[in-house]
Write an enzyme that holds these catalytic residues in place. Structure first.
Site, short mmCIF file in Angstrom:
data_model
loop_
_atom_site.label_atom_id
_atom_site.label_comp_id
_atom_site.label_asym_id
_atom_site.label_seq_id
_atom_site.Cartn_x
_atom_site.Cartn_y
_atom_site.Cartn_z
N LYS A 35 -20.18 40.45 -20.55
CA LYS A 35 -21.04 41.62 -20.34
C LYS A 35 -20.32 42.86 -20.87
O LYS A 35 -19.80 43.69 -20.12
CB LYS A 35 -21.38 41.76 -18.86
CG LYS A 35 -22.19 40.58 -18.33
CD LYS A 35 -22.40 40.68 -16.83
CE LYS A 35 -23.18 39.47 -16.32
NZ LYS A 35 -23.35 39.48 -14.84
N ARG A 53 -13.87 63.63 -31.38
CA ARG A 53 -14.81 63.01 -30.47
C ARG A 53 -14.78 61.49 -30.57
O ARG A 53 -14.79 60.79 -29.54
CB ARG A 53 -16.22 63.54 -30.72
CG ARG A 53 -17.34 62.88 -29.89
CD ARG A 53 -16.99 62.63 -28.45
NE ARG A 53 -16.51 63.82 -27.73
CZ ARG A 53 -15.86 63.78 -26.58
NH1 ARG A 53 -15.56 62.61 -26.02
NH2 ARG A 53 -15.48 64.89 -25.98
N GLU A 76 -20.22 25.39 -13.99
CA GLU A 76 -20.76 26.16 -12.87
C GLU A 76 -21.46 25.21 -11.90
O GLU A 76 -22.27 24.38 -12.31
CB GLU A 76 -21.74 27.21 -13.39
CG GLU A 76 -22.38 28.05 -12.30
CD GLU A 76 -23.38 29.04 -12.87
OE1 GLU A 76 -22.95 30.09 -13.37
OE2 GLU A 76 -24.60 28.75 -12.82
N ASP A 83 -20.70 29.59 -7.95
CA ASP A 83 -21.56 30.75 -8.20
C ASP A 83 -22.34 31.15 -6.96
O ASP A 83 -23.11 30.36 -6.41
CB ASP A 83 -22.53 30.43 -9.34
CG ASP A 83 -23.34 31.64 -9.77
OD1 ASP A 83 -22.77 32.73 -9.83
OD2 ASP A 83 -24.55 31.49 -10.03
N LYS A 121 -24.11 25.52 -17.33
CA LYS A 121 -24.84 26.18 -16.25
C LYS A 121 -26.07 25.35 -15.90
O LYS A 121 -26.27 24.26 -16.43
CB LYS A 121 -25.21 27.60 -16.66
CG LYS A 121 -24.00 28.50 -16.91
CD LYS A 121 -24.42 29.95 -17.09
CE LYS A 121 -23.21 30.85 -17.23
NZ LYS A 121 -23.58 32.29 -17.27
#
Length: 296
Positions: free
Chosen positions: A143, A103, A204, A225, A175
């Site tokens: 992420k 597994r 950004e 963005d 940012k």
């Protein structure tokens, strides 16, 4: 694609991933595997859907951690595209160890193959979009599943993508909060250059005026963005024209999905970063069964 040239994380990183995962699954002992006779046996690994295969180093390490003498004969290369029903590998070792490792080994393999497969789909979607210019790069983000970043970013590379920064330590990314604290975009860029002159600087921008400011001040990449299509195309025109002449690559981020990807690529941007490559994980359907593979 065949990703034999893609280097996995260092062996100690892979083994640490595996040690954590096996400890989580086996704990004080696999009480079900103890029901099996402790003898030599064989098994096979089956892929039940079309996929880009990824995760062999983790799969191997899981089995070797429990049976150092296990033999794993791979029938496909890392990064190879396979169809449903493909037998990926055969194994020979102690029955209890094969079952105990099953597994955890599959969890690594199905997750990383899922990331490689979806990355390959995005790379395919932009292929030839700017011909004869190079295709835009498909980038990942931070992420990722906690504790699995090195593995998932490796899977992105296997799928033909390119890694964004690994973490908060290997690139400076300005940012809106940094711009607000510094007072202006120009001030933020200058502070970043002064404090971290050796690191890549990614900026950004949220408006075309900020884009011109970043192009004039200089950095390694500019992230536009959440620009709408018309503003994005104007950003490309500005960056490509005099006096900037495409000296700084443009990256698109935010609101990117697979159906709309090619249109973004055709606008002429250089990079497209997509959190869904590692955030929205859909595991590939794999199974491992004791016994020889069908038809053998």
């Amino acid at each position: 694609m065949n990703a034999t040239a893609v280097m996995p994380p260092p062996r100690d990183v892979v083994e640490a991933d595996v040690a954590r995962a096996l400890a989580e699954d086996i704990g004080s002992g696999d009480v079900t595997a103890m029901l099996l006779p402790d003898r030599d046996d064989v098994a096979y690994l089956l892929c039940k859907e079309d996929a880009v295969i990824c995760g062999r180093p983790w799969f191997d390490a899981c089995h070797r951690a429990l049976d150092p003498d296990v033999t794993i004969a791979w029938r496909v290369a890392e990064g190879e595209r396979v169809t449903a029903g493909t037998v990926l590998a055969t194994l020979s070792g102690r029955a209890r160890a094969l079952v105990s490792a099953e597994r955890t080994a599959l969890n690594f393999m199905q997750t990383l193959s899922g990331t490689a497969t979806i990355t390959a789909a995005h790379v395919d979607a932009v292929r030839g979009a700017r011909a004869p210019a190079p295709d835009p790069q498909i980038l990942d983000t931070r992420k990722t599943i906690p504790g699995m970043r090195a593995a998932q970013k490796y899977a992105v590379r296997v799928g033909g993508g390119v890694n964004h920064r690994m973490g908060l330590f290997d690139a400076v990314m300005l940012k809106e909060n940094h711009v607000r604290a510094a007072g202006s975009l120009t001030a933020a860029i200058r502070v970043a250059r002064e404090q971290q002159p050796s690191l890549p600087l990614i900026v950004e921008v949220e408006t075309l005026d900020q884009l011109r400011e970043a192009l004039s001040e200089g950095c390694e990449r500019i992230l536009v963005d959440d620009f709408d299509a018309a503003t994005r195309r104007e950003a490309v025109r500005i960056a490509a024209g005099a006096p900037f002449n495409r000296a700084i690559p443009l990256e698109v981020s935010g609101g990117v999905d697979l159906p709309g990807l090619r249109a973004i690529a055709e606008d002429g941007v250089d990079c497209i970063s997509i959190g869904a490559l590692t955030k929205h994980v859909r595991a590939i359907d794999l199974s491992m069964k004791l016994g020889p593979p069908p038809g053998s």
